[in-house]
Write an enzyme that holds these catalytic residues in place. Structure first.
Site, PDB file in Angstrom:
ATOM      1  N   LYS A  54       9.913  37.397  37.638  1.00 45.65           N
ATOM      2  CA  LYS A  54       9.362  37.815  36.348  1.00 45.65           C
ATOM      3  C   LYS A  54      10.487  38.034  35.339  1.00 45.65           C
ATOM      4  O   LYS A  54      10.413  37.586  34.191  1.00 45.65           O
ATOM      5  CB  LYS A  54       8.528  39.097  36.518  1.00 45.65           C
ATOM      6  CG  LYS A  54       7.205  38.827  37.222  1.00 45.65           C
ATOM      7  CD  LYS A  54       6.496  40.093  37.695  1.00 45.65           C
ATOM      8  CE  LYS A  54       5.233  39.728  38.466  1.00 45.65           C
ATOM      9  NZ  LYS A  54       4.570  40.862  39.103  1.00 45.65           N
ATOM     10  N   GLN A  98       5.371  47.270  39.493  1.00 48.88           N
ATOM     11  CA  GLN A  98       5.050  46.328  40.574  1.00 48.88           C
ATOM     12  C   GLN A  98       4.265  47.042  41.683  1.00 48.88           C
ATOM     13  O   GLN A  98       4.673  48.072  42.194  1.00 48.88           O
ATOM     14  CB  GLN A  98       6.362  45.745  41.134  1.00 48.88           C
ATOM     15  CG  GLN A  98       6.175  44.669  42.181  1.00 48.88           C
ATOM     16  CD  GLN A  98       5.499  43.410  41.636  1.00 48.88           C
ATOM     17  OE1 GLN A  98       5.846  42.911  40.575  1.00 48.88           O
ATOM     18  NE2 GLN A  98       4.501  42.910  42.355  1.00 48.88           N
ATOM     19  N   ASP A 121      -0.245  44.130  32.554  1.00 47.08           N
ATOM     20  CA  ASP A 121      -1.004  43.712  33.743  1.00 47.08           C
ATOM     21  C   ASP A 121      -2.511  43.765  33.477  1.00 47.08           C
ATOM     22  O   ASP A 121      -3.297  43.219  34.238  1.00 47.08           O
ATOM     23  CB  ASP A 121      -0.684  44.641  34.925  1.00 47.08           C
ATOM     24  CG  ASP A 121       0.302  44.011  35.904  1.00 47.08           C
ATOM     25  OD1 ASP A 121       0.404  42.764  35.919  1.00 47.08           O
ATOM     26  OD2 ASP A 121       0.951  44.763  36.649  1.00 47.08           O
TER      27      ASP A 121
END
Ligand code: NDP
Length: 287
Positions: A54, A98, A121
């Protein structure tokens, strides 16, 4: 039947080009460098790979990226304080924690503590609610990537019968919400679903997000149907580690009209959509 391979690598490169030009616009017109902050707690090897990818992709697209690596024993308070600090930092436009987190940390609390406008997200309850009620929001990256892939094959999804196998908050449920918005008729299947094979065999599109290696085979798929394989499963083949999806690619490719490969399918699209969300979050913060 010759199946059409939906190439997630190639498609994600196109999305990343769009991201890079949006980054250039934001820099040129607003003197703003869209910046993604990634928080990793602990040393889960798969999470470390995801975070590395990422950050690498963000840098390649000309974005800023900040990595916070915290040890596995980090307390809920320390993590909350870091998120607060990122929420209030005007130089940070997107925040990604994460998952999964170590078991002593409460994922729901962490997700709810991220500012909804920085929630790249798309997991914050406000963004989940906005998606469910069809309002503009930051949409979870994996289903967003699946929709871009589906539109390659079906520019108009209206009226398609779709079965989504899996009902997780990060894939199955938001996937179903996006398909519904696109006027599909959606069935969500899960571990308690009866006659799942028959349901899938009647579908124009099957989206597999189960987390079981090569679970769906050719007998489940209507000839000519489109199959999107979200699964990423590491299996052992002759002593070597191999990544496979939730779909038995070899057999399903014989009957499907179009299919995504693993690797090189949904995975690269997920990262591209994360960066797309970061530029969108940056725009929200200009307003
Ligand atoms: P979860 O484990 O959270 O959810 C799995 C879902 O599959 C659950 O809803 C479960 O049902 C259902 N399920 C499990 N067994 C069966 C069965 N025998 N029959 C029918 N349904 C079943 O997984 P995620 O949604 O997080 O991820 C799914 C897969 O996608 C994983 O392989 C993951 O690695 C991958 N993934 C890939 C991403 C990418 O970028 N490509 C991103 C995110 C995930 P129930 O709810 O009843 O338990």
């Amino acid at each position: 039947m010759m199946t059409h391979l939906i190439d997630g690598k190639q498609l994600s490169d196109q999305v990343l080009l769009e991201v890079a030009s949006e980054v250039a616009l934001l820099k040129g017109e607003h003197d703003m460098v869209p910046t993604l902050a990634v928080v990793l707690v602990g040393e889960d090897p798969a999470s470390q790979v995801y975070v590395r990818n990422k950050v690498k992709r963000a840098t390649e697209a000309g974005m800023g990226s900040i990595e916070h690596r915290l040890d596995a024993e980090t307390s809920q308070n320390t993590l909350n304080e870091l998120i607060d600090q990122l929420n209030n930092d005007p130089e940070v436009h997107g925040i990604l924690v994460q998952l999964p987190l170590p078991s002593h940390l409460d994922e729901d609390v962490v997700i709810a503590s991220i500012h909804p406008a920085k929630d790249v997200d798309g997991f914050h309850p406000l963004n989940v609610g906005a998606l469910a009620s069809g309002r503009p929001s930051l949409v979870p990256c994996t289903p967003q990537g699946c929709m871009i892939m589906l539109r390659q094959v079906h520019p108009d999804l209206s009226g398609k019968n779709v079965v989504v196998v899996g009902r997780s908050n990060i894939v199955g449920k938001p996937m179903a919400a996006l398909l519904l918005q696109a006027n599909c008729t959606v069935t969500i299947a899960h571990s308690r679903t009866r006659n799942i094979e028959t349901l899938c065999r009647n579908a124009d599109i099957v989206v597999a997000a189960v987390g079981r290696a090569e679970f769906i085979n050719a007998d489940w798929i209507k000839p000519g149907a489109t199959v999107i394989d979200v699964g990423i499963n590491a299996i052992d083949v002759d002593g070597k580690r191999k990544l496979v999806g939730d779909v038995d690619f070899e057999s399903v490719a014989q009957v499907a009209g179009a299919i995504t490969p693993v690797p090189g399918g949904v995975g690269p699209m997920t990262i591209a959509c994360l960066l797309l969300n970061t530029t969108r979050a940056a725009r929200y913060q200009l307003a």
